[in-house]
Design a protein around this motif. Sequence first.
Motif, PDB file in Angstrom:
ATOM      1  N   ALA A 102       0.717  -1.260  -0.062  1.00 49.09           N
ATOM      2  CA  ALA A 102       0.105   0.102  -0.058  1.00 49.09           C
ATOM      3  C   ALA A 102       0.959   1.457  -0.005  1.00 49.09           C
ATOM      4  CB  ALA A 102      -1.068  -0.111   1.286  1.00 49.09           C
ATOM      5  N   SER A 103       0.329   2.291  -0.566  1.00 44.37           N
ATOM      6  CA  SER A 103       1.029   3.430  -0.405  1.00 44.37           C
ATOM      7  C   SER A 103      -0.150   4.603  -0.400  1.00 44.37           C
ATOM      8  CB  SER A 103       1.925   3.827  -1.985  1.00 44.37           C
ATOM      9  OG  SER A 103       2.397   5.067  -1.902  1.00 44.37           O
ATOM     10  N   PRO A 104       0.406   5.802   0.198  1.00 41.07           N
ATOM     11  CA  PRO A 104      -0.597   6.944   0.069  1.00 41.07           C
ATOM     12  C   PRO A 104      -0.879   7.628  -1.195  1.00 41.07           C
ATOM     13  CG  PRO A 104       0.945   7.143   1.800  1.00 41.07           C
ATOM     14  CD  PRO A 104       1.450   6.231   0.831  1.00 41.07           C
ATOM     15  N   ARG A 105       0.129   7.091  -2.135  1.00 40.93           N
ATOM     16  CA  ARG A 105       0.092   7.997  -3.450  1.00 40.93           C
ATOM     17  C   ARG A 105      -0.425   6.998  -4.594  1.00 40.93           C
ATOM     18  NH1 ARG A 105       3.114  12.900  -3.318  1.00 40.93           N
ATOM     19  NH2 ARG A 105       2.833  13.962  -1.293  1.00 40.93           N
ATOM     20  N   VAL A 141       5.771   5.741   3.774  1.00 42.43           N
ATOM     21  CA  VAL A 141       4.717   5.879   4.978  1.00 42.43           C
ATOM     22  C   VAL A 141       4.623   7.435   5.463  1.00 42.43           C
ATOM     23  CG1 VAL A 141       6.858   5.307   6.443  1.00 42.43           C
ATOM     24  CG2 VAL A 141       4.335   4.734   6.972  1.00 42.43           C
ATOM     25  N   ASP A 142       5.665   8.142   5.227  1.00 35.71           N
ATOM     26  CA  ASP A 142       5.674   9.440   5.631  1.00 35.71           C
ATOM     27  C   ASP A 142       4.949  10.477   4.730  1.00 35.71           C
ATOM     28  OD1 ASP A 142       7.845   8.831   3.879  1.00 35.71           O
ATOM     29  OD2 ASP A 142       8.573  10.983   4.121  1.00 35.71           O
ATOM     30  N   ALA A 143       4.474  10.281   3.763  1.00 37.89           N
ATOM     31  CA  ALA A 143       3.846  10.844   2.739  1.00 37.89           C
ATOM     32  C   ALA A 143       2.644  11.319   3.007  1.00 37.89           C
ATOM     33  CB  ALA A 143       3.851  10.268   1.488  1.00 37.89           C
ATOM     34  N   PHE A 144       1.911  12.363   2.597  1.00 38.72           N
ATOM     35  CA  PHE A 144       0.627  12.863   2.643  1.00 38.72           C
ATOM     36  C   PHE A 144      -0.455  11.917   1.647  1.00 38.72           C
ATOM     37  CE2 PHE A 144      -3.347  15.401   0.975  1.00 38.72           C
ATOM     38  CZ  PHE A 144      -3.492  15.597   2.271  1.00 38.72           C
ATOM     39  N   PRO A 145      -1.414  11.529   2.180  1.00 42.94           N
ATOM     40  CA  PRO A 145      -2.206  11.858   3.364  1.00 42.94           C
ATOM     41  C   PRO A 145      -2.027  10.775   4.358  1.00 42.94           C
ATOM     42  CG  PRO A 145      -3.730  10.482   1.901  1.00 42.94           C
ATOM     43  CD  PRO A 145      -2.275  10.709   1.004  1.00 42.94           C
ATOM     44  N   PHE A 146      -1.197   9.798   4.248  1.00 44.58           N
ATOM     45  CA  PHE A 146      -1.012   8.960   5.711  1.00 44.58           C
ATOM     46  C   PHE A 146      -0.414   9.342   6.733  1.00 44.58           C
ATOM     47  CE2 PHE A 146       0.810   5.359   7.919  1.00 44.58           C
ATOM     48  CZ  PHE A 146      -0.366   4.384   7.650  1.00 44.58           C
TER      49      PHE A 146
END
Length: 444
Positions: A152-155, A214-219
């Motif tokens: 999974a990824s926020p992007r 994992v540090d990316a928006f929106p996560f």
Amino acid sequence: MELNELYGRLLLDTEVPADLKKELIKNSRPALIQHENYIECQRCLSKTLKNKARLPNGAYYCPKCILLGRVASNNKLYHLPEKNLFSSLECSPLVWQGKLSLFQQQCSDQLRKAVDRSGEYLMWAVTGAGKTEMLFPTLEKVLLQRKRVCLASPRVDVCNELYPRICTAFTAIDPVLLHGHSKKSYHYSQLTICTTHQLLRFLGAFDLLIIDEVDAFPFTNNEMLKQAARRALKPNGTLIFLTATPTQELLGKIERHQLAASYLPLRFHRHLLPVPQVWFCGRWQDKMYCQKLPVKLKSELNRWIDEGFPFLVFVSRLELLAPVLRVLEANLPAKAKGDSVFSADPKRINKVQEMRDHKLNYLVTTTILERGVTFPSLNVMVLGADEKTFSTTALVQIAGRAGRSQKRPNGDVIFVCTDQVKNVRKAVKQIRELNKKGKRLLNG
């Protein structure tokens, strides 16, 4: 819909065919729970005051996960426990013929051991270290064990880049790709690639959940998505975080020995990170609005075009996209084809693909392309790098878009500023420090 499409899933009654609903009535639950002053959504676990969630008919809905379809007080959720009904693989599903470097192999081996136990693990590697390839042996191991896996990824862009690479590396597996723009339909699969929002539709599904960027928006800083990740994982499952720029929360956990981690400060091709050049250019925005490109910038961009290198131009605000694109089109050679892209752009996926296919020479972009996308031989320019939109982490990630190719491992990175503020200084310093660690690794 087949029955197995409900294994490990948490779906609204509006998403389940009538014949299955009749068969699975015992596996349903209320979608919303009403308390005295608030409602609690059972899909996203968010709580909302009743006066902010009331519908005209007197019912209630959850505004927090509305993008996945409305959850109202008259809805039910359906779920079947994950059964891991996957066929045994007669041989390894991994057909990738590449070879990891010594340092990559060490990181990969640590990761492979991490999945033998439940809990959380962090793989911290610089941009361009080859994190995806380092995952392959771990994925091979758990797939052979008939375990269910999710990347999974926020992007969205990260998911779109991961999917073909995973399909090519694991030809015996038919992964499913899930995000809001995906045209592929859902099917029960041993391997899921999805955005972190899609995890809201899973419950106790995965033996291994890997969250890239994992540090990316929106996560990051989103408790709803963090809860969704924990709930999508089986109670004894393993949760792995991947990043080049860990948050203070993750670093704190490492310092307190609450999170095991592996660390790789060197790129896959054993070259160091490109160190950004900081250029001071007063009133560059005023010149852009007057259809003028500062001489120094024009000279550099023309050089990139003459050398045949694609490039990204980052801007801090949506309203700068159009004027910057216009001035580039007016001042650069006609042979250079460019476009602009932003997060809500309906043609975003197509434009990124056109850049990959060399149909575009450049993109003017917001921070949406700061991470998770790879274009070979890329150069990067950040207009207004000293603006608040560009955090230190964002600038490090943006700089990491360059130099990712074995053929050209040293791309150009230029930060255009009117003032050298803290975020710019810290980003350059962080990259230099990472390079020092990389040098020490190379020198043994």
